[in-house]
Design a protein around this motif. Structure first.
Motif, PDB file in Angstrom:
ATOM      1  N   VAL A  57       0.870  -1.171   0.000  1.00 22.75           N
ATOM      2  CA  VAL A  57       0.000   0.000   0.000  1.00 22.75           C
ATOM      3  C   VAL A  57       0.906   1.220   0.000  1.00 22.75           C
ATOM      4  O   VAL A  57       1.799   1.328   0.844  1.00 22.75           O
ATOM      5  N   PHE A  58       0.713   2.120  -0.965  1.00 27.50           N
ATOM      6  CA  PHE A  58       1.555   3.306  -1.033  1.00 27.50           C
ATOM      7  C   PHE A  58       0.688   4.514  -1.364  1.00 27.50           C
ATOM      8  O   PHE A  58      -0.499   4.378  -1.683  1.00 27.50           O
ATOM      9  N   VAL A  59       1.283   5.683  -1.253  1.00 28.39           N
ATOM     10  CA  VAL A  59       0.519   6.912  -1.411  1.00 28.39           C
ATOM     11  C   VAL A  59       0.773   7.515  -2.787  1.00 28.39           C
ATOM     12  O   VAL A  59       1.898   7.518  -3.291  1.00 28.39           O
ATOM     13  N   SER A  60      -0.283   8.013  -3.410  1.00 27.04           N
ATOM     14  CA  SER A  60      -0.181   8.625  -4.734  1.00 27.04           C
ATOM     15  C   SER A  60       0.328  10.048  -4.605  1.00 27.04           C
ATOM     16  O   SER A  60      -0.180  10.840  -3.804  1.00 27.04           O
ATOM     17  N   GLN A  61       1.318  10.404  -5.416  1.00 28.78           N
ATOM     18  CA  GLN A  61       1.829  11.767  -5.403  1.00 28.78           C
ATOM     19  C   GLN A  61       0.823  12.727  -6.029  1.00 28.78           C
ATOM     20  O   GLN A  61       0.817  13.916  -5.720  1.00 28.78           O
ATOM     21  N   GLU A  62      -0.041  12.217  -6.886  1.00 31.98           N
ATOM     22  CA  GLU A  62      -1.020  13.076  -7.548  1.00 31.98           C
ATOM     23  C   GLU A  62      -2.164  13.452  -6.616  1.00 31.98           C
ATOM     24  O   GLU A  62      -2.569  14.604  -6.534  1.00 31.98           O
ATOM     25  N   GLY A 118      -8.001   4.309  -3.478  1.00 28.86           N
ATOM     26  CA  GLY A 118      -9.171   4.579  -2.656  1.00 28.86           C
ATOM     27  C   GLY A 118      -8.930   5.743  -1.727  1.00 28.86           C
ATOM     28  O   GLY A 118      -7.808   5.964  -1.255  1.00 28.86           O
ATOM     29  N   LYS A 119      -9.979   6.500  -1.460  1.00 27.64           N
ATOM     30  CA  LYS A 119      -9.866   7.674  -0.597  1.00 27.64           C
ATOM     31  C   LYS A 119     -10.223   7.275   0.832  1.00 27.64           C
ATOM     32  O   LYS A 119     -11.385   7.340   1.250  1.00 27.64           O
ATOM     33  N   ASP A 120      -9.221   6.859   1.567  1.00 24.73           N
ATOM     34  CA  ASP A 120      -9.394   6.452   2.960  1.00 24.73           C
ATOM     35  C   ASP A 120      -8.273   7.085   3.775  1.00 24.73           C
ATOM     36  O   ASP A 120      -7.087   6.864   3.501  1.00 24.73           O
ATOM     37  N   ALA A 121      -8.641   7.896   4.763  1.00 25.02           N
ATOM     38  CA  ALA A 121      -7.649   8.688   5.493  1.00 25.02           C
ATOM     39  C   ALA A 121      -6.650   7.814   6.241  1.00 25.02           C
ATOM     40  O   ALA A 121      -5.440   8.083   6.222  1.00 25.02           O
ATOM     41  N   ILE A 122      -7.132   6.774   6.904  1.00 27.32           N
ATOM     42  CA  ILE A 122      -6.229   5.924   7.682  1.00 27.32           C
ATOM     43  C   ILE A 122      -5.198   5.268   6.761  1.00 27.32           C
ATOM     44  O   ILE A 122      -3.984   5.287   7.031  1.00 27.32           O
ATOM     45  N   SER A 123      -5.652   4.672   5.662  1.00 26.59           N
ATOM     46  CA  SER A 123      -4.727   3.998   4.749  1.00 26.59           C
ATOM     47  C   SER A 123      -3.758   4.982   4.112  1.00 26.59           C
ATOM     48  O   SER A 123      -2.558   4.703   3.977  1.00 26.59           O
ATOM     49  N   ALA A 124      -4.261   6.165   3.722  1.00 29.56           N
ATOM     50  CA  ALA A 124      -3.389   7.163   3.096  1.00 29.56           C
ATOM     51  C   ALA A 124      -2.343   7.655   4.092  1.00 29.56           C
ATOM     52  O   ALA A 124      -1.165   7.818   3.748  1.00 29.56           O
ATOM     53  N   GLY A 125      -2.764   7.885   5.319  1.00 25.43           N
ATOM     54  CA  GLY A 125      -1.823   8.348   6.329  1.00 25.43           C
ATOM     55  C   GLY A 125      -0.783   7.300   6.673  1.00 25.43           C
ATOM     56  O   GLY A 125       0.407   7.603   6.801  1.00 25.43           O
ATOM     57  N   GLU A 126      -1.220   6.055   6.836  1.00 20.02           N
ATOM     58  CA  GLU A 126      -0.280   4.985   7.166  1.00 20.02           C
ATOM     59  C   GLU A 126       0.695   4.730   6.032  1.00 20.02           C
ATOM     60  O   GLU A 126       1.879   4.444   6.271  1.00 20.02           O
ATOM     61  N   ALA A 127       0.214   4.797   4.786  1.00 19.16           N
ATOM     62  CA  ALA A 127       1.098   4.545   3.642  1.00 19.16           C
ATOM     63  C   ALA A 127       2.180   5.607   3.518  1.00 19.16           C
ATOM     64  O   ALA A 127       3.253   5.349   2.962  1.00 19.16           O
ATOM     65  N   ASN A 128       1.922   6.805   4.034  1.00 20.23           N
ATOM     66  CA  ASN A 128       2.891   7.899   3.934  1.00 20.23           C
ATOM     67  C   ASN A 128       3.821   7.968   5.146  1.00 20.23           C
ATOM     68  O   ASN A 128       4.723   8.789   5.185  1.00 20.23           O
ATOM     69  N   MET A 129       3.614   7.103   6.134  1.00 21.98           N
ATOM     70  CA  MET A 129       4.439   7.164   7.337  1.00 21.98           C
ATOM     71  C   MET A 129       5.820   6.587   7.091  1.00 21.98           C
ATOM     72  O   MET A 129       5.968   5.575   6.422  1.00 21.98           O
ATOM     73  N   ASP A 130       6.812   7.246   7.654  1.00 21.25           N
ATOM     74  CA  ASP A 130       8.175   6.738   7.595  1.00 21.25           C
ATOM     75  C   ASP A 130       8.543   6.024   8.891  1.00 21.25           C
ATOM     76  O   ASP A 130       9.208   4.998   8.877  1.00 21.25           O
ATOM     77  N   ASN A 131       8.085   6.569  10.017  1.00 21.68           N
ATOM     78  CA  ASN A 131       8.459   5.968  11.297  1.00 21.68           C
ATOM     79  C   ASN A 131       7.588   6.551  12.396  1.00 21.68           C
ATOM     80  O   ASN A 131       7.132   7.690  12.319  1.00 21.68           O
ATOM     81  N   SER A 132       7.336   5.746  13.423  1.00 22.27           N
ATOM     82  CA  SER A 132       6.692   6.235  14.642  1.00 22.27           C
ATOM     83  C   SER A 132       7.334   5.506  15.808  1.00 22.27           C
ATOM     84  O   SER A 132       7.504   4.296  15.775  1.00 22.27           O
ATOM     85  N   ASP A 133       7.708   6.274  16.817  1.00 21.42           N
ATOM     86  CA  ASP A 133       8.416   5.660  17.938  1.00 21.42           C
ATOM     87  C   ASP A 133       8.389   6.589  19.137  1.00 21.42           C
ATOM     88  O   ASP A 133       8.051   7.771  19.025  1.00 21.42           O
ATOM     89  N   LEU A 134       8.733   6.029  20.294  1.00 19.59           N
ATOM     90  CA  LEU A 134       8.989   6.835  21.479  1.00 19.59           C
ATOM     91  C   LEU A 134      10.459   7.231  21.491  1.00 19.59           C
ATOM     92  O   LEU A 134      11.333   6.389  21.259  1.00 19.59           O
TER      93      LEU A 134
END
Length: 828
Positions: free
Chosen positions: A333-338, A359-375
């Motif tokens: 799953v990846f994010v479209s630059q367009e 597909g226009k889904d905020a959760i999937s679009a946001g997760e596909a664009n994430m590079d990292n999440s951590d404490l």
């Protein structure tokens, strides 16, 4: 130190993966979902396109919780002793493997009840042999601790049953089923757990549907007090929201009543409770009693269990996303630059077809664009994204909103997991970072400096209560990972204006322009770090993600390929030109003694620190006599380091520097280097294979080489998250290490293979070259032979000590188990 490589039994992890997580993967494949009417009706809301809940998910969370628990120890939870921390690691790995096994049921019922499914499975006959195996293997000393508690009279029921109850707390990963307020109230938590494990799942589902419908209606009416839903709405077309919610509540009540009418009381109970506890009265009295026991040792157990559940929620929220984001079937799953929408790459099993579905889904679009999440080491949530530049302002705004939605979801699990009740004793909270103090740092992205502030703006709109805790910070995308870790472990300088101006005064003397610098902005994201003697700060080839200002003497520097080191001038920035030009570092820097440095992210340096002189400004500096160039005669000094103390942290030194301890005379060193051949390896390239005959030995100068031996069944267990067939012999070689010396000396075949993990530079001494050295340079050959014999003797000594330690540990374990069987009636 506690070893985080906790081992779970191989048979246990295989069983969980193949019977549960693999089933999720199978049902998520393209060939299966296109036959599912629910999927075709709304693919984006179907579990098959959710983030991975298959085999890799279980392994990922098992690995993550082993990172999270030591990270939060003493920071967000009370500091534990090594034995208690080991218990939490072992127990946490078990919860991680179990928490999502109920997702194998793709129905609405299965998804809704999956936490309780996992909890009830722990008491079923199906799980009896796995409880016995976990007990026998004693992973993380979980069984040992429970056995000792039972022997001391601290448990009201058999310790193996307590283990089942502890494993049932995997349902605590769900913040909807176990809200944080419930996790903070042991008595209420016990009541909830008892109800969830003794109630038949379908009956529990109908009860929960009524409760959910009541909660939604109550919430709506509290927000719209003037609207009163009709008792009998005439039509569903344009139905007011209050009427719709009332209708949903009525339907849920009807379904519950119908279920009760067609089942008897005994059918609405979990039969495994009577099998294990004997009677309903015994269950009520003893089930989960350890959660509320007053005995100090049992209270410690309950506290460790609950804090491990906090870590589970955190680890689950920090799961892999971004470039590693896949569905349960492994589809990317990846994010479209367009458009900034999520794109799903759905591929047929025979790989003959590939469907790119947007597909226009905020959760999937946001997760596909994430590079990292951590404490981060300070206990703050740090989140980075891959891209911030999109084809239109509308797409950029949608990407920012999607990112904010994902951050809101993550922080609700991560930060809220460490919220404490007001009634919790001050002793349990003393010295800990409170949940309210945890910040959310949104890293910038290199392609759009305005993206992170835009994400923060969207997040404040989504959750106004987070205002004041959200901050856009500098991008670290271009930085070497090891330098990022160094930065995150640093401390913000607690300097006043006087100290800041003093540093700028030193910079002026080094030639740096400073009259444009805004103190608040420039110092806001800097960090103070301290290097110890022998630690490497920079090496050629790494990206210039930071600029360093040494605050004193102690650093040495050499250009690439230069064997001689020269002193670094204090207060003169290091890596500034490379940061401005966005070029790789061209030199090595190493600490000869302890030295403190100010560390500035590249983005901050270029924005707030860097400025060039105009020609007029430059000439005026010297015309008015304020500056005189300091141009001493260049002189080099040898590097005087105890190389045994070097902490490489993945960095490298020139090979000749390492060999100064072998050849103290420079002419011998220079002579030896002529017999070596340079070998360059790309990542994944094989140096030699198991079974090959050695023709040379190898010195590592730059990079990493991993060796692995024959694959074994690993009958005694594997590390959590590791696949079957753990390598029997594995090691990673880095700068200065010697590979293949034993085989080279004994002329025996390699019992392992060697593969480059990173781009690597090695120096090869062949058998023929050694023979030539012995003839032409006998003194050099003799010095090297002495070094080689010393290395082999040291390895033999270490191996002997390891064998003796294992023998001693085995003897003590046998004696301990013999004693415990006699005192506590230990059952495997």
């Amino acid at each position: 130190m506690v070893n985080a490589a906790v081992k779970l039994p191989q048979a246990f992890t295989d069983y969980i993966e193949q019977n549960y997580y693999a089933r999720v993967t199978e049902q998520s494949r393209l060939e299966a979902v296109v036959q599912d009417a629910a999927f075709l009706k709304n693919p984006l809301k179907h579990v098959a396109l959710f983030s991975d809940h298959g085999i890799l998910h279980g392994r990922d969370i098992a690995r993550k919780i082993l990172q999270v628990i030591p990270q939060i120890d003493g920071l967000l939870i009370l500091r534990r002793s090594p034995s208690r921390l080991e218990f939490m690691l072992g127990y946490g790995a078990m919860l991680a493997y179990l928490h999502d096994i109920g997702m194998k049921n793709f129905s609405a019922f299965g998804r809704a009840i999956h936490p309780e499914f996992a909890a009830q499975l722990m008491f079923s006959p199906e799980f009896d042999p796995w409880v016995a195996l976990l007990w026998q293997e004693n992973s993380g000393n979980v069984a040992w601790r429970l056995m000792n508690l039972a022997a001391a009279g601290g448990l009201a029921q058999p310790p193996q049953r307590v283990l089942r109850e502890m494993l049932a707390l995997s349902m605590g990963h769900s913040k909807s089923k176990v809200p944080i307020a419930l996790l903070n109230d042991r008595y209420a938590l016990r009541d909830t757990l008892q109800h969830c494990v003794q109630t038949e799942l379908h009956y529990l589902y109908h009860q929960q549907q009524v409760a959910i419908a009541e909660r939604r209606l109550t919430q709506y009416l509290s927000q719209h007090p003037s609207q009163h839903p009709s008792q009998h709405p005439d039509t569903a077309v344009n139905m007011p929201e209050g009427d719709r919610l009332l209708q949903a509540l009525d339907a849920a009540k009807v379904n519950l009543t119908a279920f009760e009418a067609r089942t008897g009381a005994d059918q609405r109970q979990n039969p495994d409770m009577q099998r294990l506890y004997g009677s309903a009265e015994a269950f009520e009295q003893t089930a989960f009693a350890w959660l509320v026991d007053d005995a100090p040792a049992v209270q410690d157990l309950a506290l460790d269990v609950i804090d491990t559940v906090r870590a589970l929620r955190c680890a689950d929220a920090l799961r892999q996303r971004g470039t590693t984001f896949t569905t349960s079937a492994g589809y990317q799953v990846f994010v479209s630059q367009e458009t900034a929408n999520a794109i799903y790459a759905l591929q047929s099993g025979d790989r003959a077809q590939l469907f790119l579905v947007e597909g226009k889904d905020a959760i999937s679009a946001g997760e596909a664009n994430m590079d990292n999440s951590d404490l981060d080491p300070a206990g703050n949530l740090r989140i980075a994204f891959t891209r911030g530049a999109f084809a239109s302002p509308e797409a950029t705004r949608w990407a920012a909103y999607s990112a904010a939605v994902v951050i809101q979801d993550i922080q609700a699990d991560v930060i809220a997991s460490f919220r404490r009740s007001p009634e919790e004793s001050a002793e349990l909270q003393a010295g800990l970072k409170p949940e309210a103090a945890m910040q959310i740092w949104v890293e910038g992205v290199d392609d759009n400096p305005d993206f992170a502030p835009l994400v923060c703006e969207e997040l404040r709109q989504l959750n106004p209560s987070l205002d004041g805790r959200i901050q856009a910070v500098a991008s670290l995308q271009s930085a070497d990972l090891l330098q990022v870790n160094l930065y995150l472990s640093g401390k913000p300088p607690q300097w006043g204006v006087r100290e800041q101006l003093s540093l700028l005064d030193q910079l002026v003397k080094s030639g740096h322009k400073v009259d444009h610098i805004d103190l608040d902005r420039a110092f806001a994201e800097t960090r103070l770090i301290t290097l110890k003697a022998g630690e490497v700060l920079m090496e050629p080839g790494i990206r210039a993600g930071f600029v360093y200002i040494p605050l004193g003497d102690g650093l040495k520097q050499a250009g690439a390929g230069d064997y001689h080191m020269r002193a670094v001038v204090p207060w003169k920035p290091l890596g500034d030109v490379e940061a401005v030009r966005q070029l790789p570092i061209q030199f090595r820097v190493i600490a000869e003694q302890a030295v403190e440095l100010l560390m500035i992210p590249q983005q901050i340096y270029c924005r707030d620190w860097y400025a060039s002189y105009t020609v007029d400004e430059f000439t005026q500096l010297f015309a008015d006599g304020r500056h005189q160039p300091n141009l001493p005669t260049r002189r080099t000094t040898p590097l005087a380091l105890d190389l045994q103390r070097i902490n490489r942290r993945g960095r490298s030194l020139p090979l000749a520097v390492h060999l100064t301890r072998v050849f103290p005379q420079p002419d011998q060193l220079d002579d030896f280097m002529t017999y070596l051949e340079v070998v360059q390896l790309e990542p994944g390239e094989v140096l030699f294979r198991q079974g090959d005959r050695p023709t040379a030995l190898y010195f590592v100068e730059i990079g990493q080489i991993a060796t692995s031996g024959a694959v074994t069944p690993a009958a005694s267990g594997v590390a959590a998250g590791v696949t079957a067939g753990q390598a029997a012999s594995a090691r990673t070689y880095q700068s200065g290490d010697l590979i293949g010396d034993r085989e080279f000396y004994s002329r025996s075949i390699y019992p392992y293979s060697a593969v480059a993990h990173r781009a690597s530079t090695l120096h090869r001494l062949s058998i023929n070259a050694l023979a030539q050295m012995q003839t032409r340079s006998p003194q050099v050959a003799h010095a090297f032979a002495q070094y080689l014999l010393t290395q082999l003797a040291s390895q033999l000594s270490e191996a002997t000590q390891a064998i003796a330690a294992l023998h001693q540990e085995r003897t003590e374990t046998i004696e301990r188990l013999s004693t415990s069987r006699g005192e506590a009636g230990f059952r495997g």
